[in-house]
Design a protein around this motif. Structure first.
Motif, mmCIF file in Angstrom:
data_model
loop_
_atom_site.group_PDB
_atom_site.id
_atom_site.type_symbol
_atom_site.label_atom_id
_atom_site.label_comp_id
_atom_site.label_asym_id
_atom_site.label_seq_id
_atom_site.Cartn_x
_atom_site.Cartn_y
_atom_site.Cartn_z
ATOM 1 N N ILE A 1 -17.195 -105.727 -34.055
ATOM 2 C CA ILE A 1 -17.691 -105.561 -35.264
ATOM 3 C C ILE A 1 -19.060 -106.498 -35.496
ATOM 4 O O ILE A 1 -19.131 -107.507 -34.798
ATOM 5 N N VAL A 2 -19.848 -105.982 -36.222
ATOM 6 C CA VAL A 2 -21.078 -106.732 -36.320
ATOM 7 C C VAL A 2 -21.432 -107.180 -38.076
ATOM 8 O O VAL A 2 -22.258 -108.199 -38.163
ATOM 9 N N SER A 3 -20.803 -106.558 -38.640
ATOM 10 C CA SER A 3 -21.050 -106.733 -40.211
ATOM 11 C C SER A 3 -20.438 -107.813 -40.714
ATOM 12 O O SER A 3 -20.960 -108.420 -41.862
ATOM 13 N N ALA A 4 -19.509 -108.637 -40.279
ATOM 14 C CA ALA A 4 -18.850 -109.719 -40.718
ATOM 15 C C ALA A 4 -19.669 -111.050 -40.581
ATOM 16 O O ALA A 4 -19.662 -112.071 -41.257
ATOM 17 N N SER A 5 -20.637 -110.992 -39.684
ATOM 18 C CA SER A 5 -21.526 -112.125 -39.351
ATOM 19 C C SER A 5 -23.063 -111.825 -39.037
ATOM 20 O O SER A 5 -23.539 -112.769 -38.639
ATOM 21 N N ARG A 6 -23.204 -110.499 -39.074
ATOM 22 C CA ARG A 6 -24.542 -110.142 -38.569
ATOM 23 C C ARG A 6 -24.690 -110.234 -36.803
ATOM 24 O O ARG A 6 -25.686 -110.143 -36.251
ATOM 25 N N GLN A 7 -23.561 -110.706 -36.316
ATOM 26 C CA GLN A 7 -23.295 -110.845 -34.659
ATOM 27 C C GLN A 7 -22.295 -110.231 -34.329
ATOM 28 O O GLN A 7 -21.256 -110.000 -34.973
ATOM 29 N N ALA A 8 -22.104 -109.558 -33.333
ATOM 30 C CA ALA A 8 -20.981 -109.191 -32.371
ATOM 31 C C ALA A 8 -19.811 -110.022 -32.490
ATOM 32 O O ALA A 8 -19.953 -110.976 -31.867
ATOM 33 N N GLN A 9 -18.574 -109.563 -32.876
ATOM 34 C CA GLN A 9 -17.777 -110.394 -32.564
ATOM 35 C C GLN A 9 -16.211 -109.350 -32.723
ATOM 36 O O GLN A 9 -16.205 -108.397 -33.061
ATOM 37 N N SER A 10 -15.259 -109.919 -32.261
ATOM 38 C CA SER A 10 -14.047 -109.125 -32.135
ATOM 39 C C SER A 10 -13.323 -109.143 -33.527
ATOM 40 O O SER A 10 -13.582 -110.007 -34.543
ATOM 41 N N ARG A 11 -12.893 -107.939 -33.981
ATOM 42 C CA ARG A 11 -12.238 -107.704 -35.208
ATOM 43 C C ARG A 11 -11.274 -109.026 -35.705
ATOM 44 O O ARG A 11 -11.148 -109.212 -36.827
ATOM 45 N N THR A 12 -10.561 -109.410 -34.654
ATOM 46 C CA THR A 12 -9.480 -110.193 -34.944
ATOM 47 C C THR A 12 -9.952 -111.970 -35.259
ATOM 48 O O THR A 12 -9.253 -112.555 -35.849
ATOM 49 N N GLU A 13 -11.294 -112.106 -35.153
ATOM 50 C CA GLU A 13 -11.838 -113.111 -35.500
ATOM 51 C C GLU A 13 -12.656 -113.226 -36.784
ATOM 52 O O GLU A 13 -13.151 -114.307 -37.158
ATOM 53 N N ALA A 14 -12.544 -112.274 -37.714
ATOM 54 C CA ALA A 14 -13.127 -112.127 -38.821
ATOM 55 C C ALA A 14 -12.036 -112.248 -40.059
ATOM 56 O O ALA A 14 -11.219 -111.504 -40.070
ATOM 57 N N PRO A 15 -12.131 -113.229 -40.631
ATOM 58 C CA PRO A 15 -11.299 -113.380 -42.137
ATOM 59 C C PRO A 15 -11.413 -112.551 -43.107
ATOM 60 O O PRO A 15 -11.819 -113.026 -44.405
ATOM 61 N N VAL A 16 -11.856 -111.108 -42.730
ATOM 62 C CA VAL A 16 -12.153 -110.242 -43.992
ATOM 63 C C VAL A 16 -11.407 -109.155 -43.678
ATOM 64 O O VAL A 16 -10.708 -108.815 -42.511
ATOM 65 N N ALA A 17 -11.415 -108.187 -44.805
ATOM 66 C CA ALA A 17 -10.654 -106.813 -44.628
ATOM 67 C C ALA A 17 -11.903 -105.714 -44.335
ATOM 68 O O ALA A 17 -12.752 -105.613 -45.125
ATOM 69 N N ILE A 18 -11.825 -105.349 -43.247
ATOM 70 C CA ILE A 18 -12.952 -104.616 -42.462
ATOM 71 C C ILE A 18 -12.222 -103.462 -41.585
ATOM 72 O O ILE A 18 -11.356 -103.582 -40.942
ATOM 73 N N SER A 19 -12.935 -102.252 -42.020
ATOM 74 C CA SER A 19 -12.544 -101.195 -41.205
ATOM 75 C C SER A 19 -13.693 -100.364 -40.536
ATOM 76 O O SER A 19 -14.784 -100.504 -40.985
ATOM 77 N N ILE A 20 -13.463 -99.910 -39.386
ATOM 78 C CA ILE A 20 -14.215 -99.278 -38.483
ATOM 79 C C ILE A 20 -14.039 -97.902 -38.176
ATOM 80 O O ILE A 20 -12.963 -97.481 -37.993
ATOM 81 N N LEU A 21 -15.164 -96.842 -38.565
ATOM 82 C CA LEU A 21 -14.892 -95.585 -38.307
ATOM 83 C C LEU A 21 -15.611 -95.400 -37.127
ATOM 84 O O LEU A 21 -16.955 -95.266 -37.036
ATOM 85 N N SER A 22 -15.163 -95.192 -35.865
ATOM 86 C CA SER A 22 -15.555 -95.067 -34.702
ATOM 87 C C SER A 22 -16.660 -93.811 -34.511
ATOM 88 O O SER A 22 -16.545 -92.783 -35.306
ATOM 89 N N SER A 23 -17.037 -93.969 -33.264
ATOM 90 C CA SER A 23 -18.065 -92.538 -33.017
ATOM 91 C C SER A 23 -17.110 -91.605 -32.821
ATOM 92 O O SER A 23 -17.509 -90.148 -33.183
ATOM 93 N N GLN A 24 -15.829 -91.779 -32.481
ATOM 94 C CA GLN A 24 -14.834 -90.435 -32.286
ATOM 95 C C GLN A 24 -14.555 -89.830 -33.628
ATOM 96 O O GLN A 24 -14.590 -88.806 -33.734
ATOM 97 N N VAL A 25 -14.243 -90.578 -34.370
ATOM 98 C CA VAL A 25 -13.933 -90.401 -35.868
ATOM 99 C C VAL A 25 -15.076 -89.544 -36.547
ATOM 100 O O VAL A 25 -14.860 -88.221 -36.931
ATOM 101 N N LEU A 26 -16.449 -89.904 -36.210
ATOM 102 C CA LEU A 26 -17.620 -89.272 -36.797
ATOM 103 C C LEU A 26 -17.615 -87.842 -36.190
ATOM 104 O O LEU A 26 -17.929 -86.848 -36.758
ATOM 105 N N GLN A 27 -17.466 -87.702 -34.712
ATOM 106 C CA GLN A 27 -17.635 -86.596 -34.001
ATOM 107 C C GLN A 27 -16.744 -85.721 -34.449
ATOM 108 O O GLN A 27 -17.055 -84.453 -34.354
ATOM 109 N N GLU A 28 -15.556 -86.011 -34.379
ATOM 110 C CA GLU A 28 -14.324 -85.168 -34.539
ATOM 111 C C GLU A 28 -14.138 -84.873 -36.077
ATOM 112 O O GLU A 28 -13.678 -83.349 -36.326
ATOM 113 N N THR A 29 -14.543 -85.421 -36.920
ATOM 114 C CA THR A 29 -14.369 -85.079 -38.423
ATOM 115 C C THR A 29 -15.454 -84.147 -38.755
ATOM 116 O O THR A 29 -15.145 -83.257 -39.627
#
Length: 764
Positions: A105-133
């Motif tokens: 993810i990049v939104s929790a610190s404006r820098q790329a990091q692993s989702r598990t390193e960020a103490p926030v409730a954050i969800s990712i809608l991946s390219s696969q979800v966007l393409q298949e929906t």
């Protein structure tokens, strides 16, 4: 001498043998859907320990003494893949993983990091979800996220509820590549009209305050729309689709990299004609052009431009009689909304070394939002054939800078991010009076424009801020995060009309100062199990129109929200299932809400104190390669602690249009025996809520079922999406006022059918 000569000959023979036996393995690793290069992907020779990682264009090259049979390719956030070795060039496409824990993810610190390193409730809608929906409106993807209910108001118009009731206040921050879509203080709840859905790579949704990083309005949540980067290989895509309800759309994109420069261009044109509601047509053209220039291995310049040209008819809500009889004819025959938006940004990133990285972004916005709004129409007392309304335009330009530096320290795995931002946005607002005619059935048949100005002013808005975020790990599995941002917002208001309770306030200057702290921690128990906790504060100043329009003396106060949150993630059943949970309480002070007056118009006022409390959860389960199941839900309560409206005390009452339960579940089946085929069934549930702050009546909510079928083969793709499969009669939102109720009808059963083709070149 002979011995030396003999040894030399043997050495040459051996070198010749090894040189002849050596194999060079070359290839490139891409995202399976966007065709973006995956930088830093791991490539290994089968079960061999020999391996490498991909470069900035996704390419790799390594040498081996034995001819390999296969390559094992993996990347964080993607499903690993073993592919057969090809002598010339191996092009590997990886699909995003459905496990949200294993993502970058990049939104929790404006820098790329692993989702598990960020103490926030954050969800990712991946390219696969966007393409298949294959979403025709953004709510069709955003509502898959727990805690999110995006209300479809028709023709990409919307409102939002993230840890808040359904409403029209500026409590949600919408970003494109980390830059707010509109300037702070001049926000419209319909800002997502300006998103180019055809240019998206993925979407990250932060639930809860994010003001410590992004500033004002990031209260209920922040939604970051991340655009596609150029592909390192030639790529072209086109798709067309249509529905049985008069919707038509064409998407297009092209991309390639030429030496150090990569180019992406893409957009779509959508139109609605002859829908179920009269006077509900719309047209939208969205286009994005992006160029990435790799100046040096450690230096990159990214420049993009987005243009949106949009116009829609406006229909408003239905009374209860017309809603339940399915009489969808609109009472409005001339109301409209039009948006012209241009956004430019240029970002320079430079890594000084492995411990220091700097990025700076210059941006420009030019927006004009013109309306003949249905919600501004008020009936004239004593004359049933007359009404009053207005035509208005809100326009602004923005000139801004965001700069940030990250420093990594050699002790305690510590890092520090420090940044500053400045946004100067001169804005204008003009509203002209119109006299409206009604017929005997209450239909607004036409209007007469006039030169009478209701409101005419300009505002120079300057938002400056500095922020810092520190991270450290005093224990191996423990990470602590502390952040602080200071915002200063200055409004210089110039009223071109004599001030009054109708034309607006007198010339004046207003300023708001705000510190936004955040404290958080994560603890990793290992084996994809962990917990987090955070405290944060979010704030929102009064918007320009809230503060100055139609008031003689500005009285609105800025809102602030204190949030307390704990959560965690757990993987089980041999990592085939994972559960993510967040528990929060958010206390609001001086929340600005919109009050509907007896004549049908709206007025903003502070709400005293409010409380928002909820439990959010997502369960993902993939029992086999072919089958995946997701269940997302939110149980929440929103109520007034202290609120008086026009003499009525609502303290202790539930807030209006605040569903107590929101749920979304989906089952997807991809048969192994028919690669490229997919079947999906989705359930959407919105629970009951009160229609008014008096809590006099509830709306029971609705259940909705959607189905999606698609098939992709050698670049070709076809799909059928069925929205509201059971043809359920439902309202996306219901409000009750002193004169009656207003229902925003949901879409009836709708079939969207589309075909597309994507060309991919190897690029060498």
């Amino acid at each position: 001498m002979q011995k030396r000569l003999f040894a030399g000959i043997c050495t040459l023979l051996m070198l010749a043998h090894y040189a002849h036996a050596q194999f060079t393995v070359k290839g490139r690793v891409l995202d399976a859907y966007t065709k973006e290069a995956l930088v830093g992907a791991s490539v290994q020779l089968g079960q061999n320990t020999t391996g490498t990682i991909t470069g900035s264009d996704g390419s790799f090259a390594l040498q081996t003494m034995q001819k390999p049979t296969s390559l094992l390719v993996s990347y964080l956030g993607y499903n690993p893949r073993q592919v057969p070795y090809q002598e010339q060039f191996t092009l590997v496409s990886l699909t995003p993983t459905s496990n949200q824990l294993n993502q970058v993810i990049v939104s929790a610190s404006r820098q790329a990091q692993s989702r598990t390193e960020a103490p926030v409730a954050i969800s990712i809608l991946s390219s696969q979800v966007l393409q298949e929906t294959k979403a025709t409106t953004l709510d069709q993807v955003l509502n898959k996220v727990n805690g999110v209910y995006m209300v479809n108001l028709g023709n990409e118009q919307h409102t939002m509820a993230i840890r808040q009731p359904i409403g029209y206040s500026s409590l949600f921050l919408y970003l494109e590549d980390g830059i707010p879509i509109r300037t702070a203080g001049d926000f419209n709840h319909n800002a997502l009209i300006e998103i180019n859905m055809a240019a998206l790579k993925n979407i990250e949704v932060i639930r809860g305050p994010a003001s410590s990083l992004y500033g004002s309005e990031a209260i209920g949540g922040a939604v970051n729309f991340i655009t596609q980067a150029p592909a390192p290989v030639p790529m072209a895509k086109v798709q067309v689709e249509g529905s049985n309800q008069g919707y038509r759309r064409t998407d297009f994109s092209v991309s390639n990299t030429f030496g150090k420069v990569g180019i992406f261009a893409g957009g779509y044109y959508a139109a609605q004609r002859d829908g179920i509601i009269s006077h509900s047509d719309f047209d939208k053209l969205a286009f994005t052009l992006r160029a990435d220039y790799r100046i040096k291995p450690r230096t990159k310049l990214t420049t993009s431009a987005s243009l949106v040209d949009y116009k829609t008819d406006q229909t408003g809500g239905l009374d209860s009689t017309r809603f339940y009889k399915k009489e969808y004819s609109s009472l409005h025959t001339f109301t409209y909304r039009k948006v012209n938006a241009l956004r430019l940004r240029s970002t320079l990133e430079h890594a000084w070394n492995d411990q220091n990285q700097t990025q700076a972004t210059l941006f420009f916005r030019n927006n004009a939002i013109g309306q003949n709004p249905f919600y501004a129409i008020g009936n004239v007392q004593g004359n049933a054939r007359k009404a009053k309304g207005e035509i208005n335009e809100d326009a602004f330009s923005s000139y801004g800078l965001i700069a940030q530096h990250r420093k990594i320290f050699s002790f305690l795995n510590a890092s520090l991010i420090a940044g500053l931002s400045a946004d100067y946005s001169p804005a204008t607002y003009t509203a002209r009076y119109i006299a409206i005619d009604r017929d005997e059935n209450g239909l607004y048949t036409g209007y007469t424009p006039s030169d009478s100005l209701l409101t005419h002013y300009s505002v120079d808005l300057l938002n400056t801020a500095v922020y810092a975020q520190a991270e450290l790990s005093p224990l191996e599995r423990l990470k602590l995060v502390a952040a602080l941002r200071y915002d200063r917002l200055d409004y210089t208001f110039d009223n071109y009309l004599p001030s009054s309770s109708f034309t607006g306030a007198p010339d004046e200057e207003n300023g708001y100062r705000q510190f936004s702290p955040k404290l958080g921690l994560t603890y990793d128990f290992g084996k994809s199990n962990g917990v987090y906790a955070n405290y944060s504060l979010g704030f929102a100043p009064p918007q320009i129109t809230e503060l100055y329009r139609g008031v003689k003396v500005p009285t609105l106060q800025p809102s602030d929200f204190r949030s307390y949150e704990v959560g965690g993630w757990w993987s089980f059943l041999q990592h085939k299932a994972y559960l993510e949970v967040s528990l929060y309480q958010m206390d609001g002070k001086d929340e600005i809400i919109s009050v509907r007056l007896d004549d049908g118009s709206y007025q903003n006022q502070n709400a005293g104190r409010t409380r928002h409390r909820g439990l959010e959860y997502t369960l993902n389960y993939a029992p086999s390669e072919a089958l995946s199941i997701r269940v997302s839900g939110t149980n929440a309560r929103h109520w007034f602690l202290d609120y008086v409206e026009r003499g009525a005390d609502y303290s202790g009452n539930e807030m209006a249009t605040a569903p107590q339960f929101i749920g979304n579940a989906e089952v997807t089946y991809r048969p192994v025996f028919l690669k490229g085929m997919r079947f999906g069934v989705e359930w959407q549930r919105v629970g009951k809520y009160y229609m008014d702050p008096l809590n006099s009546e509830t709306y029971g909510g609705y259940h909705l079922f959607n189905a999606r079928v698609g098939y992709a083969f050698k670049g070709f793709e076809a799909w059928i999406n069925a929205i509201n499969l059971t043809d359920k009669l439902y309202a996306t939102t219901v409000d009750k006022y002193s004169y009656g109720k207003s229902y925003r009808q949901g879409v009836p059963r709708t079939f969207n059918v589309g075909v597309g083709y994507q060309f991919i070149g190897k690029g060498g």
